[in-house]
Structures are given as C-alpha cells and as structure tokens.
Design an enzyme around this catalytic site. Structure first.
Site, PDB file in Angstrom:
ATOM      1  N   GLU A 119      -3.254  -6.236  15.541  1.00  0.00           N
ATOM      2  CA  GLU A 119      -2.793  -4.738  15.291  1.00  0.00           C
ATOM      3  C   GLU A 119      -3.585  -3.877  15.381  1.00  0.00           C
ATOM      4  OE1 GLU A 119       0.514  -4.420  12.064  1.00  0.00           O
ATOM      5  OE2 GLU A 119      -1.055  -3.750  10.988  1.00  0.00           O
ATOM      6  N   LYS A 166      10.531  -0.481  13.031  1.00  0.00           N
ATOM      7  CA  LYS A 166      10.959  -0.144  11.645  1.00  0.00           C
ATOM      8  C   LYS A 166      12.018   1.041  11.856  1.00  0.00           C
ATOM      9  CE  LYS A 166       6.604  -0.836   9.359  1.00  0.00           C
ATOM     10  NZ  LYS A 166       5.430   0.075   8.606  1.00  0.00           N
ATOM     11  N   LYS A 212       0.760  -1.248   0.049  1.00  0.00           N
ATOM     12  CA  LYS A 212       0.012  -0.158  -0.051  1.00  0.00           C
ATOM     13  C   LYS A 212       0.913   1.166   0.003  1.00  0.00           C
ATOM     14  CE  LYS A 212      -3.251   2.473   2.530  1.00  0.00           C
ATOM     15  NZ  LYS A 212      -4.005   2.680   3.856  1.00  0.00           N
ATOM     16  N   GLU A 222      11.009  -4.663   3.810  1.00  0.00           N
ATOM     17  CA  GLU A 222      10.866  -6.131   3.450  1.00  0.00           C
ATOM     18  C   GLU A 222      10.637  -6.299   1.993  1.00  0.00           C
ATOM     19  OE1 GLU A 222       9.494  -5.143   6.137  1.00  0.00           O
ATOM     20  OE2 GLU A 222       9.536  -6.287   7.833  1.00  0.00           O
ATOM     21  N   GLY A 268      -4.414  -1.391   5.579  1.00  0.00           N
ATOM     22  CA  GLY A 268      -3.435  -2.515   5.281  1.00  0.00           C
ATOM     23  C   GLY A 268      -4.214  -3.928   5.484  1.00  0.00           C
ATOM     24  N   ARG A 269      -4.633  -4.077   6.616  1.00  0.00           N
ATOM     25  CA  ARG A 269      -5.032  -5.510   7.319  1.00  0.00           C
ATOM     26  C   ARG A 269      -6.199  -5.677   6.725  1.00  0.00           C
ATOM     27  NH1 ARG A 269      -3.511  -2.074  11.037  1.00  0.00           N
ATOM     28  NH2 ARG A 269      -5.048  -1.192  12.749  1.00  0.00           N
ATOM     29  N   HIS A 310      -3.719 -32.684  19.391  1.00  0.00           N
ATOM     30  CA  HIS A 310      -2.501 -33.522  19.551  1.00  0.00           C
ATOM     31  C   HIS A 310      -1.235 -32.586  19.997  1.00  0.00           C
ATOM     32  CE1 HIS A 310      -4.482 -37.051  18.251  1.00  0.00           C
ATOM     33  NE2 HIS A 310      -4.920 -36.482  17.411  1.00  0.00           N
TER      34      HIS A 310
HETATM   35  O1  F6P Z   1       2.836  -4.016   9.937  1.00  0.00           O
HETATM   36  C1  F6P Z   1       2.652  -3.002   9.552  1.00  0.00           C
HETATM   37  C2  F6P Z   1       2.047  -2.589   8.377  1.00  0.00           C
HETATM   38  O2  F6P Z   1       1.972  -1.195   7.990  1.00  0.00           O
HETATM   39  C3  F6P Z   1       0.564  -3.238   8.123  1.00  0.00           C
HETATM   40  O3  F6P Z   1      -0.411  -2.522   8.764  1.00  0.00           O
HETATM   41  C4  F6P Z   1       0.438  -3.210   6.667  1.00  0.00           C
HETATM   42  O4  F6P Z   1      -0.222  -4.378   6.343  1.00  0.00           O
HETATM   43  C5  F6P Z   1       2.048  -3.819   6.263  1.00  0.00           C
HETATM   44  O5  F6P Z   1       2.911  -3.050   7.244  1.00  0.00           O
HETATM   45  C6  F6P Z   1       2.466  -3.751   4.953  1.00  0.00           C
HETATM   46  O6  F6P Z   1       2.554  -2.542   4.351  1.00  0.00           O
HETATM   47  P1  F6P Z   1       2.255  -2.018   3.167  1.00  0.00           P
HETATM   48  O7  F6P Z   1       1.244  -2.896   2.466  1.00  0.00           O
HETATM   49  O8  F6P Z   1       2.368  -0.685   2.908  1.00  0.00           O
HETATM   50  O9  F6P Z   1       3.782  -2.594   2.362  1.00  0.00           O
END
Ligand code: F6P
Length: 555
Positions: A359, A518, A212, A218, A273-274, A390
């Site tokens: 979150e 971060k 987003k 990452e 995002g979530r 189990h």
């Molecule tokens: O974990 C933090 C966060 O900002 C989430 O809310 C989001 O889903 C994720 O990182 C990934 O963010 P992006 O879609 O901007 O890469």
C-alpha cells in the site's frame, strides 16, 4: 542462474550505470565463489541492532556493488529524507501531512514538532488513558450490563486497523492474559461476524471499533451489526457504553455513531493507517498482553528508530535491506519478494507487511507528479516455515523466477518442545544454504552411484535433480520473539519500505488507488440493493449484477 530481463534501472541517478555493470559482473560469479574469495564475508556483511541480527552475506554483492548501492542512497538524499521524516516535515505531500508514527514510540524526552507544536504531551496523555482503561479491564472494575467482568474483546477494523494489531497479538501469545480472549471482525462478509459471535459471551464482551477515519464501510457495517446482535442478546441501549469503545481521529463521527465521548481513544492525522499499531489503534495489545509489554514493544521499535536515524548508511539495517531490495527489483528484474518467518507467532507477519509495503510503495507517480520509468513496490508474499517448504519452496529452488527472500528466525523458543524448535531453526538455515549452493550434477551423480543406480538412469535424472543455487537471501535472527524484538522487527520493515520509497522518489504515505474501488463498490451496492442495473455500466459488470440478482431471486 535465471535472471529476468525485466530490469528497470534507476537512471535518474548517475551511479546507476555502475550498478548495471555490477549486475553483469555478478552474473559471471556465484555466491559460493564470493564466499570462497573472502573468509570474513559473514562478519563483513552482517549488522546487529536493536537486538536483531541481520546476515546479508548470501546476497549477490561484493564491496564495489555495495559501495555503488550506498552511493545510490546518497544521490537519492536518503540521509536528508530520514531527518525530514523524524522531524515532522509534511513529507506526505498529497495529503499535506507529517509522518510521525515514530513519535508514538519516542522515549527520548525531546519535543517532536508538528506545525511548531510539540505532539509529545498529547501522546503521553492518550497513552495514560489507554493504561487506565487497560487497568479497569484487568482489575475487573469495568463490567458488562449484567455486572460481569470482560472476558472477550473483539476488534472491529480492517487494513491498518486490523493487520498490525493481529500480527502483534499473534506474536505475543506467550504473554497473553489467560482470562481474556481476542477476536477480530474484519471483512464485510456475513461469515466473518457470524463465526466470531458464536464464540462470544455477550454479557462479558467488549467491542473496540478501530477506524482512523470512522468512515470505512466494512468497519461501520460490522459495528452496526455487532450492536444489533448485542441488543438481540439482551444488552439494553443504555449499556452500550459498557460494551463499545472506539479508536478514531474522527471523534465527531464516532460520537454520531453512538459511542460515548469518554470511550473514544483519539489518534492524529500524522499517523498513517498502516503505521498505526503503535497508537491507540493498538489498544487490544495492552489489553491482551499487558501494558508493560506494550511499552516494551514501543521501546523495541524506538531502538530501531534510533539505529535508523543515527547509524552510518553502510551499517544501517533498514538501509541495507532497502538497497538490496532495489538492487534485485530494478537491476535483476525480480518481481516479488518472499518473507518467510520460522516461528508460528509470526504467522500473520507477512500479511501485515503486505499492507505496509504494497500500500505504501505500489505507486507509479513520483512526488513531483512525473510518471516513474522503473518498477516500484514488489509483490510481498510468504508465510511460516516449514509449512512453505512443503508448498512453494520447490519454485524457490528450481523455478524459473528470481525471488529474493528474507528468513526470520527467533533463536530460542517460548515453548518446551526444544527438539522441535531445533529442527525448525535447522530447516531455516538449511533453506538459505540450499538456495545458495544448489545441487551440482557432480554431487547428484556421486549420490546416485552410491545408491547403486545405473549410468543411464543417472543421466536421465541429473537434469531433473539439478538445483541451480545462487539464489540470494537475508536471514534475520533474534534471541527470542518478545515484545521488544517484535517492535524492532516491525520498525525495521517500516523503515525498509521508507528507504525504497525515497529511492523510487514516490510518496509512500498516501493510498489514492484504494479510493476508486471504494467509490465503485458503493455505486454497485446501490444497484444490488435496489435490484436495478444502471445503463451506464459496462456489459461485464451488468452481466455480473444480473447474475447476483437472479441468484437471489431479486429480478
Ligand atoms: O485500505 C485503505 C485504508 O484506508 C488503509 O490505509 C487503512 O488502514 C484502512 O483503509 C482502514 O481505515 P480506517 O482505519 O480509517 O477504517
């Protein structure tokens, strides 16, 4: 029954005192007694909506308690809060954003306004773009650099740009197209990308960079590495557009990264995002499971949205689930919550739910800036039954902790092994029954006597075999796990989280806590990469950085 004394009632509501008394009353009874007292408990405490069925009869509630919980919802102005969310008010106050993932699955043909502007035309337009792209991949007019059609699609994304998509992709396996394979590169771990690349045919691979913000370390690092790898495999720079598309609300950054503008699928800042799997972030879903099934997923969620918006509080599935959670977290001191799906398609469901719930509601500051005086978000955990039986069910049955549980059970299977499915369902039902009834000393004695055990052995074994029972659970069933029921299930939990956020008076839609990690991650990365430890680091961090540099011969 063991109850933690860690209860933190929501004293800001006058009805809370009544709930404290209700808890004391509930401690003098048992679930079995509550069932014995009313023959219609199962029908009274069940709800059917959006093709889901919720049995909440195995909870430590009676009519008085339920009414008090419903009062709590009223005192927290929950009905008004629901209206505010659906109507596009900027309820994410710290980011001044509307919260409108529900608009992405709105099929009501009515406008949804943000700042006075209807967002529906743009949503429909972007959905068409997704469909056109899906068609090109499916009818094989989209080709790789050697003219071959696409067979592997890799989603590069993390958090909300991964979990929800993966959960739906897993759940809809029976609907996958045979000639396409989905892969995920998530973590910034060389092992992650290396393993995925091994399984790819580069000439037939499409990467979706899903972010987003287009600023997530990452994802950007993995995207760069994926591009480098593709070039090493022979992809000419000019063919990048045939192998890389992006999903982002930050078009500028995606273009700067090298993605062709026509290959960028936009989303909006009012999609959290979530909560974004319903948007272009979910692009992999129609690609793998077909566009019609993606629409059915959205429609299933929409059906749950309508139910949430229009049903009375006492017959409202997300409201009841949310209230029961608060009942246990704040009045019984429960610290965690287990979600146990009995379907291998839901293997990653709880992982997604962890982000949606933890979150969203892992907060200690109220919307008005005051600190909370009670516990908020619970620890969400669990995975598929019967595997868990189990592993950790021993603790659920006889452990010292009080853990409410949701069982999720599709009643029919997509697969031919029907005897296995019957066993699976039987196990789910048996677990909720065993948690409720437990095993009494009398029943243990009779059974051991029937086995011919002597009295001394029987007396020794009774305390160990005794299972207290009286442990509450919900059971959610559906006819079949299909796109529509999956959509409804996901929306159900999203709304449950919303309900709890309102009761706790927190903003469920920001995540400032994640930002600090971060920031520090970048600071430490610089030190590791430059082989230099800053003096201002604490001695533990310094020591750990030293160990890394030493282990990699960098000192
Ligand atoms: O974990 C933090 C966060 O900002 C989430 O809310 C989001 O889903 C994720 O990182 C990934 O963010 P992006 O879609 O901007 O890469």
């Amino acid at each position: 029954m063991l109850f933690s004394d860690n209860s933190t009632p929501l004293n800001q509501y006058t009805i809370s005192n009544a709930l404290v008394k209700d808890k004391a009353r509930m401690q003098t009874t048992t679930l079995e007694k509550l069932f014995a007292a009313s023959s219609d408990r199962f029908t009274r405490y069940s709800i059917e909506a959006a093709d889901l069925f919720l049995d909440y009869s195995k909870n430590l509630i009676d009519e008085t308690t339920l009414n008090h919980l419903l009062h709590l919802a009223e005192q927290a102005s929950l009905p008004e809060a629901i209206k505010a969310m659906f109507s596009g008010e900027k309820i994410n106050t710290t980011e001044q954003r509307a919260v409108l993932h529900t608009a992405l699955r709105n099929f009501d043909n009515k406008p949804v306004l943000v700042d006075g502007k209807d967002v529906m035309p743009a949503i429909c337009q972007v959905r068409e773009k997704m469909q056109e792209f899906t068609d090109k991949i499916h009818n094989e007019t989209w080709k790789g650099w050697t003219g071959k059609s696409i067979r592997h699609i890799v989603n590069i994304g993390i958090g909300g740009s991964y979990l929800g998509i993966k959960t739906v992709i897993d759940a809809l396996k029976p609907y996958h197209r045979n000639n396409l394979q989905a892969h995920f590169i998530v973590n910034i771990d060389p092992g992650d990308i290396a393993h995925v690349c091994k399984a790819l045919d580069p000439e037939r691979t499409l990467f979706i960079i899903a972010s987003k913000s287009f600023g997530t370390l990452e994802t950007l690092e993995n995207a760069l590495s994926a591009k480098e790898w593709m070039q090493q495999q022979g992809m000419p720079e000019a063919a990048t557009a045939q192998h890389f598309v992006a999903v982002s609300s930050n078009i500028k950054k995606a273009v700067a990264f090298g993605i062709a503008e026509e290959n960028i699928f936009p989303l909006w800042d009012w999609v959290g995002g979530r909560y974004s799997l319903w948007s272009t972030i979910g692009l992999l879903i129609p690609l793998l499971a077909g566009f019609d099934n993606f629409i059915d997923l959205l429609k299933g969620a929409h059906a749950m949205d309508k139910h949430f918006q229009t049903s009375a509080m006492n017959a409202n599935m997300p409201v009841i689930l949310g209230l029961l959670g608060v009942w246990y977290h704040n009045y019984f001191g429960a610290e965690s919550y287990a979600v146990l799906p009995y379907d291998s398609g839901l293997e990653t469901f709880t992982n997604h739910l962890q982000q949606v719930d933890m979150e969203s509601n892992g907060k200690t500051v109220k919307v008005n800036g005051e600190s909370v005086t009670y516990h908020t978000g619970a620890v969400i955990w669990g995975n598929t039954g019967t595997n868990g039986q189990h592993a950790y069910h021993q603790l659920l049955h006889q452990g010292s902790r009080f853990i409410p549980i949701d069982f999720i059970v599709p009643l029919t299977s997509h697969y031919h092994f029907s005897e296995q499915h019957t066993h699976l369902v039987a196990n789910a039902f048996a677990q909720s029954q065993a948690l409720m009834s437990g095993e009494s000393p009398q029943r243990i004695k009779e059974s051991l006597r029937a086995q011919g055990k002597d009295e001394a052995t029987i007396q020794t074994l009774i305390p160990h075999k005794k299972t207290p029972g009286n442990r509450p659970s919900n059971t959610i069933t559906m006819q079949q796990l299909n796109p529509a029921t999956m959509g409804a299930l996901l929306a159900l939990y999203e709304h449950k989280v919303f309900v709890q956020g309102i009761l706790w008076q927190i903003n469920s839609f920001d995540q400032w806590g994640v930002e600090l990690g971060k920031l520090l991650g970048n600071k430490i990365f610089t030190q590791l990469a430059k082989h230099h430890v800053n003096n201002d680091e604490d001695t533990s961090t310094k020591g750990l950085i030293d160990r890394f540099l030493h282990a990699n011969n960098l000192q």
